[in-house]
Design a protein around this motif. Structure first.
Motif, mmCIF file in Angstrom:
data_model
loop_
_atom_site.group_PDB
_atom_site.id
_atom_site.type_symbol
_atom_site.label_atom_id
_atom_site.label_comp_id
_atom_site.label_asym_id
_atom_site.label_seq_id
_atom_site.Cartn_x
_atom_site.Cartn_y
_atom_site.Cartn_z
ATOM 1 N N THR A 268 0.939 -1.214 0.038
ATOM 2 C CA THR A 268 -0.008 -0.135 0.093
ATOM 3 C C THR A 268 0.941 1.163 0.299
ATOM 4 O OG1 THR A 268 -1.772 -1.145 1.343
ATOM 5 C CG2 THR A 268 -1.683 1.274 1.107
ATOM 6 N N ALA B 113 2.424 1.801 -3.398
ATOM 7 C CA ALA B 113 1.582 2.211 -4.391
ATOM 8 C C ALA B 113 1.173 3.711 -4.383
ATOM 9 C CB ALA B 113 0.308 1.409 -4.202
ATOM 10 N N LEU C 136 -5.327 -2.076 -6.181
ATOM 11 C CA LEU C 136 -4.491 -2.366 -5.174
ATOM 12 C C LEU C 136 -5.314 -3.163 -4.065
ATOM 13 C CD1 LEU C 136 -1.627 -2.759 -4.003
ATOM 14 C CD2 LEU C 136 -2.304 -0.759 -2.511
#
Length: 238
Positions: free
Chosen positions: A149, A152, A180
């Motif tokens: 996370t 990204a 995601l």
């Protein structure tokens, strides 16, 4: 200079330096420029921060403190996956409102040197992800989900900061966020239908909470036993 005076001067310097940083970028934050704008002698700045590198490090801490003050206003709902999406959007929004701060926080050219507040920001992410795992909503262990996370969302935010305003497409953030999070989560199964993997991840999250004392008394496990139990649960979650 007594401690109170030092604290006031330090705060004044940081406020002035933060203003220069946000208006003109990190390249404009020189010790001479900041001292002149703050109306102090350069020697006072050096005494408090050492040099420009020390001043920028203090500004990074200040930036994370500002970020965390906003992040703490994100109240948890009954849906941890929805909270993950809201947390992503708040992160990106902060970066776009404070691009110079964000570049100092996440675009550092000094690997491995992050202020302590960065760890607190990571802990907030882990709190949401542990809740998701506890509800049987994660496909992967929370620590891996947190790394994916952060990679990204920082990549997307830095990309959007680098684009001109007329070329900035917020759909990029929304699509990356959903792609995601959809890859990391599943719909929580009914208790009777829970898969072995989701139960293992939920137990792993509950174990973390118990071991830290966040959810009742700490468990009487030795470090080697804890590590072995985590390994077993991660294997079952594959």
């Amino acid at each position: 200079m007594d401690d109170d005076a030092k604290s006031r001067t330090r705060r004044q310097i940081l406020e002035v330096a933060a203003g220069i940083l946000e208006r003109e970028g990190a390249q404009a934050v020189s010790t001479r420029a900041v001292a002149a704008a703050a109306g102090i002698r350069a020697a006072s700045l050096y005494q408090l921060f050492g040099d420009k590198d020390g001043l920028l490090s203090a500004l990074a801490i200040h930036a994370f403190d500002l970020y965390l003050s906003e992040k703490h206003t994100l109240a948890q709902s009954g849906d941890p996956v929805a909270d993950m999406r809201r947390g992503w959007d708040m992160h990106v929004d902060f970066g776009l409102r404070h691009p110079a701060f964000y570049l100092l926080m996440y675009g550092s050219d000094r690997p491995g040197r992050r202020p302590p507040a960065a760890g607190e920001a990571q802990a907030l992410v882990m709190r949401f992800l542990n809740r998701a795992a506890d509800d049987g909503c994660l496909r992967v262990p929370p620590a891996l989900a947190a790394h994916l996370t952060l990679a990204a969302v920082t990549g997307v935010t830095l990309s959007l900061i680098g684009a001109s305003e007329d070329e900035r497409d917020m759909e990029v953030s929304a699509r990356m966020r959903d792609t995601l999070i959809d890859s990391l989560t599943v719909d929580p199964p009914p208790a009777s239908d829970a898969t072995l993997a989701s139960r293992a991840l939920a137990l792993d999250a509950a174990l973390d909470a118990a071991l830290t004392g966040a959810d009742g008394p700490a468990l009487p496990l030795r470090p080697s036993e804890t590590a072995l139990l985590h390994d077993w649960l991660h294997e079952l979650a594959r």
